[in-house]
Design a protein around this motif. Structure first.
Motif, PDB file in Angstrom:
ATOM      1  N   THR A 118       0.903  -1.114   0.004  1.00  0.00           N
ATOM      2  CA  THR A 118      -0.049  -0.061   0.034  1.00  0.00           C
ATOM      3  C   THR A 118       0.768   1.355  -0.093  1.00  0.00           C
ATOM      4  O   THR A 118       1.684   1.264   0.674  1.00  0.00           O
ATOM      5  CB  THR A 118      -0.887  -0.147   1.261  1.00  0.00           C
ATOM      6  OG1 THR A 118      -1.756  -1.167   1.180  1.00  0.00           O
ATOM      7  CG2 THR A 118      -1.955   1.123   1.152  1.00  0.00           C
ATOM      8  N   GLU A 120       0.553   5.331   0.218  1.00  0.00           N
ATOM      9  CA  GLU A 120      -0.433   6.513   0.516  1.00  0.00           C
ATOM     10  C   GLU A 120       0.251   7.957  -0.325  1.00  0.00           C
ATOM     11  O   GLU A 120       1.171   8.067   0.024  1.00  0.00           O
ATOM     12  CB  GLU A 120      -0.340   6.835   2.262  1.00  0.00           C
ATOM     13  CG  GLU A 120      -0.938   5.689   2.899  1.00  0.00           C
ATOM     14  CD  GLU A 120      -1.217   6.086   4.263  1.00  0.00           C
ATOM     15  OE1 GLU A 120      -0.960   6.869   4.682  1.00  0.00           O
ATOM     16  OE2 GLU A 120      -1.629   4.991   4.901  1.00  0.00           O
ATOM     17  N   VAL A 123      -3.438  13.799  -2.108  1.00  0.00           N
ATOM     18  CA  VAL A 123      -4.617  14.118  -3.063  1.00  0.00           C
ATOM     19  C   VAL A 123      -5.291  15.180  -2.640  1.00  0.00           C
ATOM     20  O   VAL A 123      -5.631  15.322  -1.415  1.00  0.00           O
ATOM     21  CB  VAL A 123      -5.522  12.652  -3.218  1.00  0.00           C
ATOM     22  CG1 VAL A 123      -6.564  13.069  -4.391  1.00  0.00           C
ATOM     23  CG2 VAL A 123      -4.885  11.589  -3.894  1.00  0.00           C
ATOM     24  N   VAL A 125      -8.625  17.185  -2.218  1.00  0.00           N
ATOM     25  CA  VAL A 125      -9.942  17.069  -1.956  1.00  0.00           C
ATOM     26  C   VAL A 125     -10.791  18.151  -1.635  1.00  0.00           C
ATOM     27  O   VAL A 125     -10.553  18.863  -0.758  1.00  0.00           O
ATOM     28  CB  VAL A 125     -10.146  15.753  -0.895  1.00  0.00           C
ATOM     29  CG1 VAL A 125     -11.678  15.479  -0.919  1.00  0.00           C
ATOM     30  CG2 VAL A 125      -9.605  14.400  -1.359  1.00  0.00           C
ATOM     31  N   VAL A 136      -5.412  15.164   1.462  1.00  0.00           N
ATOM     32  CA  VAL A 136      -5.673  13.915   2.002  1.00  0.00           C
ATOM     33  C   VAL A 136      -4.737  12.793   1.719  1.00  0.00           C
ATOM     34  O   VAL A 136      -4.650  12.766   0.260  1.00  0.00           O
ATOM     35  CB  VAL A 136      -7.229  13.658   1.971  1.00  0.00           C
ATOM     36  CG1 VAL A 136      -7.519  12.271   2.604  1.00  0.00           C
ATOM     37  CG2 VAL A 136      -8.124  14.767   2.322  1.00  0.00           C
ATOM     38  N   GLN A 138      -4.303   9.425   0.349  1.00  0.00           N
ATOM     39  CA  GLN A 138      -5.068   8.350  -0.391  1.00  0.00           C
ATOM     40  C   GLN A 138      -4.248   6.952  -0.354  1.00  0.00           C
ATOM     41  O   GLN A 138      -3.369   7.263  -1.020  1.00  0.00           O
ATOM     42  CB  GLN A 138      -5.697   8.731  -1.643  1.00  0.00           C
ATOM     43  CG  GLN A 138      -6.746   7.936  -2.080  1.00  0.00           C
ATOM     44  CD  GLN A 138      -7.062   8.160  -3.571  1.00  0.00           C
ATOM     45  OE1 GLN A 138      -6.484   9.039  -4.022  1.00  0.00           O
ATOM     46  NE2 GLN A 138      -8.027   7.673  -3.953  1.00  0.00           N
ATOM     47  N   THR A 140      -3.487   3.436  -1.847  1.00  0.00           N
ATOM     48  CA  THR A 140      -3.533   2.704  -3.116  1.00  0.00           C
ATOM     49  C   THR A 140      -2.840   1.370  -2.704  1.00  0.00           C
ATOM     50  O   THR A 140      -1.565   1.233  -2.497  1.00  0.00           O
ATOM     51  CB  THR A 140      -2.916   3.359  -4.385  1.00  0.00           C
ATOM     52  OG1 THR A 140      -3.461   4.816  -4.441  1.00  0.00           O
ATOM     53  CG2 THR A 140      -3.181   2.724  -5.516  1.00  0.00           C
TER      54      THR A 140
END
Length: 157
Positions: A118, A120, A123, A125, A136, A138, A140
């Motif tokens: 993962t 992070e 992003v 928002v 923030v 996010q 993935t």
């Protein structure tokens, strides 16, 4: 042609009881041998590479089988190839290039036992009622099979 499994056994025994691990061993049809190593700790010094080189050279007779040999550490910006490298880089910045062409810059936050990881990434928002978008993190989650490369990013901030 040299047998890759024999070289792997030699290197494995040479690095036993250390935090060093094999990233990749390749043997070309022209007997060009490349051994890439990494370490959970600070890194691999030239003396360690020389000792492993001697161990491999001592196991083969150059009169019978001529070969070139390169033993080194995976570079600091080399792509991550084995699970242990992903574990070593948890909490560090990485750049992921996916097979579908996306580039993800973020922090490697976790690695699962199945190999998935993962990242992070920040992003923007737009919150309802806010004047400016907020940044923030996010998450993935990807698997190495979905990626062309995953490289550590070096920052001099």
């Amino acid at each position: 042609m040299l047998d890759k499994s024999i070289i792997t056994d030699i290197v494995s025994s040479a690095i036993a009881d250390t935090d060093i691990f094999i990233v990749e061993i390749s043997v070309s049809t022209a007997n060009d041998v490349v051994v890439l190593l990494d370490s959970d700790g600070a890194g691999i010094d030239i003396d360690t590479c020389a000792a492993i080189t001697r161990a491999i050279e001592d196991a083969f007779d150059r009169d019978i089988e001529d070969f070139s040999l390169e033993v080194g550490s995976a570079g600091i910006t080399s792509p991550l190839k084995v699970h242990r490298q992903y574990l070593k880089n948890i909490g560090h910045d990485v750049e992921v290039l996916t097979l579908d062409g996306r580039k993800i810059h973020g922090v490697l936050s976790s690695v699962a036992s199945d190999g998935s990881f993962t990242v992070e990434s920040p992003v923007k928002v737009k919150e309802p009622g806010a004047k400016r978008p907020a940044i923030v993190m996010q998450p993935t989650t990807l698997h190495p099979d979905e990626c062309k490369s995953v490289r550590p990013e070096i920052s001099f901030k």
